[in-house]
Enzyme design. Sequence first.
Site, PDB file in Angstrom:
ATOM      1  CE1 TYR A 144      -3.911   2.233   0.635  1.00  0.00           C
ATOM      2  CE2 TYR A 144      -2.648   3.119   2.475  1.00  0.00           C
ATOM      3  CZ  TYR A 144      -3.743   3.189   1.621  1.00  0.00           C
ATOM      4  OH  TYR A 144      -4.656   4.207   1.759  1.00  0.00           O
TER       5      TYR A 144
ATOM      6  CG  ASN B 244      -5.640   7.485  10.285  1.00  0.00           C
ATOM      7  OD1 ASN B 244      -4.528   7.928   9.980  1.00  0.00           O
ATOM      8  ND2 ASN B 244      -5.820   6.229  10.644  1.00  0.00           N
TER       9      ASN B 244
ATOM     10  CB  SER C 252     -15.276   0.646  11.722  1.00  0.00           C
ATOM     11  OG  SER C 252     -14.010   0.293  11.209  1.00  0.00           O
TER      12      SER C 252
ATOM     13  CD  GLN D 247      -0.897   1.988  18.824  1.00  0.00           C
ATOM     14  OE1 GLN D 247      -0.452   1.972  19.967  1.00  0.00           O
ATOM     15  NE2 GLN D 247      -1.583   0.967  18.322  1.00  0.00           N
TER      16      GLN D 247
ATOM     17  N   PRO E 108       2.711   2.589  12.273  1.00  0.00           N
ATOM     18  CG  PRO E 108       2.235   4.009  10.493  1.00  0.00           C
ATOM     19  CD  PRO E 108       1.849   2.691  11.095  1.00  0.00           C
TER      20      PRO E 108
ATOM     21  CE  LYS F 106       6.869  10.950  16.326  1.00  0.00           C
ATOM     22  NZ  LYS F 106       8.022  10.751  16.953  1.00  0.00           N
TER      23      LYS F 106
HETATM   24  P1  NAD Z   1     -12.806   1.813   0.732  1.00  0.00           P
HETATM   25  O1  NAD Z   1     -12.151   0.487   0.774  1.00  0.00           O
HETATM   26  O2  NAD Z   1     -14.098   1.977   1.436  1.00  0.00           O
HETATM   27  O3  NAD Z   1     -12.993   2.301  -0.770  1.00  0.00           O
HETATM   28  C1  NAD Z   1     -12.160   1.913  -1.817  1.00  0.00           C
HETATM   29  C2  NAD Z   1     -13.047   1.556  -3.002  1.00  0.00           C
HETATM   30  O4  NAD Z   1     -12.234   1.188  -4.127  1.00  0.00           O
HETATM   31  C3  NAD Z   1     -13.947   0.343  -2.716  1.00  0.00           C
HETATM   32  O5  NAD Z   1     -15.273   0.641  -3.096  1.00  0.00           O
HETATM   33  C4  NAD Z   1     -13.355  -0.770  -3.563  1.00  0.00           C
HETATM   34  O6  NAD Z   1     -14.302  -1.730  -3.945  1.00  0.00           O
HETATM   35  C5  NAD Z   1     -12.774   0.009  -4.717  1.00  0.00           C
HETATM   36  N1  NAD Z   1     -11.663  -0.662  -5.397  1.00  0.00           N
HETATM   37  C6  NAD Z   1     -10.564  -1.232  -4.839  1.00  0.00           C
HETATM   38  N2  NAD Z   1      -9.760  -1.725  -5.796  1.00  0.00           N
HETATM   39  C7  NAD Z   1     -10.355  -1.446  -6.985  1.00  0.00           C
HETATM   40  C8  NAD Z   1     -10.022  -1.706  -8.342  1.00  0.00           C
HETATM   41  N3  NAD Z   1      -8.900  -2.362  -8.658  1.00  0.00           N
HETATM   42  N4  NAD Z   1     -10.861  -1.279  -9.306  1.00  0.00           N
HETATM   43  C9  NAD Z   1     -12.026  -0.647  -9.005  1.00  0.00           C
HETATM   44  N5  NAD Z   1     -12.387  -0.372  -7.738  1.00  0.00           N
HETATM   45  C10 NAD Z   1     -11.569  -0.784  -6.745  1.00  0.00           C
HETATM   46  O7  NAD Z   1     -11.749   2.855   1.283  1.00  0.00           O
HETATM   47  P2  NAD Z   1     -11.859   4.423   1.526  1.00  0.00           P
HETATM   48  O8  NAD Z   1     -11.533   4.658   2.933  1.00  0.00           O
HETATM   49  O9  NAD Z   1     -13.136   4.952   0.978  1.00  0.00           O
HETATM   50  O10 NAD Z   1     -10.631   4.944   0.666  1.00  0.00           O
HETATM   51  C11 NAD Z   1     -10.800   5.567  -0.595  1.00  0.00           C
HETATM   52  C12 NAD Z   1      -9.445   6.084  -1.068  1.00  0.00           C
HETATM   53  O11 NAD Z   1      -8.933   7.030  -0.139  1.00  0.00           O
HETATM   54  C13 NAD Z   1      -8.389   4.985  -1.204  1.00  0.00           C
HETATM   55  O12 NAD Z   1      -7.633   5.210  -2.362  1.00  0.00           O
HETATM   56  C14 NAD Z   1      -7.538   5.164   0.028  1.00  0.00           C
HETATM   57  O13 NAD Z   1      -6.218   4.744  -0.185  1.00  0.00           O
HETATM   58  C15 NAD Z   1      -7.639   6.663   0.267  1.00  0.00           C
HETATM   59  N6  NAD Z   1      -7.395   6.997   1.690  1.00  0.00           N
HETATM   60  C16 NAD Z   1      -8.331   6.698   2.641  1.00  0.00           C
HETATM   61  C17 NAD Z   1      -8.065   7.006   3.971  1.00  0.00           C
HETATM   62  C18 NAD Z   1      -9.064   6.736   5.075  1.00  0.00           C
HETATM   63  O14 NAD Z   1      -8.759   6.999   6.239  1.00  0.00           O
HETATM   64  N7  NAD Z   1     -10.252   6.243   4.806  1.00  0.00           N
HETATM   65  C19 NAD Z   1      -6.841   7.590   4.332  1.00  0.00           C
HETATM   66  C20 NAD Z   1      -5.916   7.840   3.331  1.00  0.00           C
HETATM   67  C21 NAD Z   1      -6.210   7.555   2.004  1.00  0.00           C
HETATM   68  N1  UDP Z   2      -5.794  -0.514  16.016  1.00  0.00           N
HETATM   69  C1  UDP Z   2      -6.102  -1.067  17.251  1.00  0.00           C
HETATM   70  N2  UDP Z   2      -7.161  -1.900  17.320  1.00  0.00           N
HETATM   71  C2  UDP Z   2      -7.934  -2.220  16.251  1.00  0.00           C
HETATM   72  C3  UDP Z   2      -7.609  -1.643  15.002  1.00  0.00           C
HETATM   73  C4  UDP Z   2      -6.525  -0.813  14.931  1.00  0.00           C
HETATM   74  O1  UDP Z   2      -5.435  -0.801  18.255  1.00  0.00           O
HETATM   75  O2  UDP Z   2      -8.905  -2.995  16.417  1.00  0.00           O
HETATM   76  C5  UDP Z   2      -4.644   0.430  15.940  1.00  0.00           C
HETATM   77  C6  UDP Z   2      -3.649   0.128  14.846  1.00  0.00           C
HETATM   78  O3  UDP Z   2      -2.666  -0.780  15.288  1.00  0.00           O
HETATM   79  C7  UDP Z   2      -3.101   1.512  14.563  1.00  0.00           C
HETATM   80  C8  UDP Z   2      -4.280   2.442  14.814  1.00  0.00           C
HETATM   81  O4  UDP Z   2      -5.186   1.700  15.626  1.00  0.00           O
HETATM   82  O5  UDP Z   2      -2.075   1.824  15.471  1.00  0.00           O
HETATM   83  C9  UDP Z   2      -4.970   2.884  13.543  1.00  0.00           C
HETATM   84  O6  UDP Z   2      -5.270   1.733  12.790  1.00  0.00           O
HETATM   85  P1  UDP Z   2      -6.117   1.764  11.453  1.00  0.00           P
HETATM   86  O7  UDP Z   2      -6.066   0.387  10.878  1.00  0.00           O
HETATM   87  O8  UDP Z   2      -7.453   2.352  11.687  1.00  0.00           O
HETATM   88  O9  UDP Z   2      -5.351   2.807  10.516  1.00  0.00           O
HETATM   89  P2  UDP Z   2      -3.816   3.022  10.112  1.00  0.00           P
HETATM   90  O10 UDP Z   2      -2.940   2.099  10.871  1.00  0.00           O
HETATM   91  O11 UDP Z   2      -3.791   2.736   8.650  1.00  0.00           O
HETATM   92  O12 UDP Z   2      -3.557   4.428  10.453  1.00  0.00           O
END
Ligand code: NAD
Ligand code: UDP
Length: 316
Positions: free
Chosen positions: A147, A176, A191, A211, A276, A278
């Site tokens: 990723y 996030n 969630s 963290q 990570p 922080k």
């Molecule tokens: P999500 O998993 O809910 O949404 C991603 C969507 O992309 C899904 O509907 C999935 O079915 C679709 N998808 C995945 N691979 C695909 C492919 N090969 N072709 C077509 N569709 C595909 O996640 P999200 O949280 O809504 O994230 C959306 C975007 O934002 C992502 O690119 C993610 O990396 C970026 N992002 C999200 C967060 C966050 O905290 N939610 C943080 C940083 C970046």
């Molecule tokens: N995390 C946790 N319990 C859970 C899910 C996640 O303690 O049930 C922690 C995880 O290890 C990370 C932080 O919460 O340190 C955020 O995790 P998340 O997967 O939401 O996002 P990301 O690591 O990609 O920032």
Amino acid sequence: MKSKTILVTGGAGFIGSHLCKRLLEGGNNVICLDNLFTGSLSNIKNLETNQNFEFVNHDIIKPYYRNNIDEIYNLACPASPVHYKMNPIKTIKTCTIGTINVLGLAKKNNAKILQASTSEVYGDPLIHPQDENYYGNVNITGPRSCYDEGKRCSETLFMDYHREHNLRIKIVRIFNTYGPNMSSNDGRVVSNFIIQALNNRDISIYGNGKQTRSFQYIDDLVQGLLKVMNTEKNFTGPINIGNPTEISVNNLASLILKLTNSSSKIIYQNLPKDDPKKRKPDISKANKLLAWNPKFDLENGLLKTISYFKEVNEIY
Ligand code: NAD
Ligand code: UDP
């Protein structure tokens, strides 16, 4: 103003579904393209009655041909650690081959294109807070690399299409984000904790819980994405969009327990590799160049998210 035709890849996902809704409210034609890997038709069921909305079931790893597209938001990619590690090669293909396909589509249409990048490009950061000039501290070969490196490569591709083909691009580094329509099984901390608390199940803290993360509510992000898309031609980013209020995972668990009035107890589990330590965005660029600031504080955003999960909570 003439309505635009806007393609949202990953439009049936958490962020994509909110973005599609906002774009429709703005009077645009919206094409929501998704392979439904982590997204769901239930996220867009209220949009499908709108005549300006179209759902296309397609995987961006294969080329997609379409004319008359004005703007593209490239969100397609599994986003939670559980999901992107599930099929790491597919994750990299989505970030590389998929991104090239979507950039090619933008080039053919002379469309503006925005990349949903991520704070993960900073890896386990050695500077704090993280600003856009920081190159990051990313493990190249670890379980998160599909990723992190995938998203870094997407950014490179965006910049190369801009330099070589003069494509109008925008790169947003999203921190996030949480809110309604998050998938209940994607394992993200907000969630997970809410569902565990609502069902009086143990709250799973990974590692010692010290963290930190900085969580932004979905509406703030969508507002930021629209603002970035509407910047002038020579604005490419990357730009951070996130809420700088930092909280430890331990304190997040306590807050969710309080807001849900739950009797769940906390248990400590193994910390995933390369998690990570922080994370906090420096948003001075977004503040200065876009006049953008997050409006939702964590407690209010969590209350809205808890209400959502209460509605859909069929005992997970
Ligand atoms: P999500 O998993 O809910 O949404 C991603 C969507 O992309 C899904 O509907 C999935 O079915 C679709 N998808 C995945 N691979 C695909 C492919 N090969 N072709 C077509 N569709 C595909 O996640 P999200 O949280 O809504 O994230 C959306 C975007 O934002 C992502 O690119 C993610 O990396 C970026 N992002 C999200 C967060 C966050 O905290 N939610 C943080 C940083 C970046
Ligand atoms: N995390 C946790 N319990 C859970 C899910 C996640 O303690 O049930 C922690 C995880 O290890 C990370 C932080 O919460 O340190 C955020 O995790 P998340 O997967 O939401 O996002 P990301 O690591 O990609 O920032």
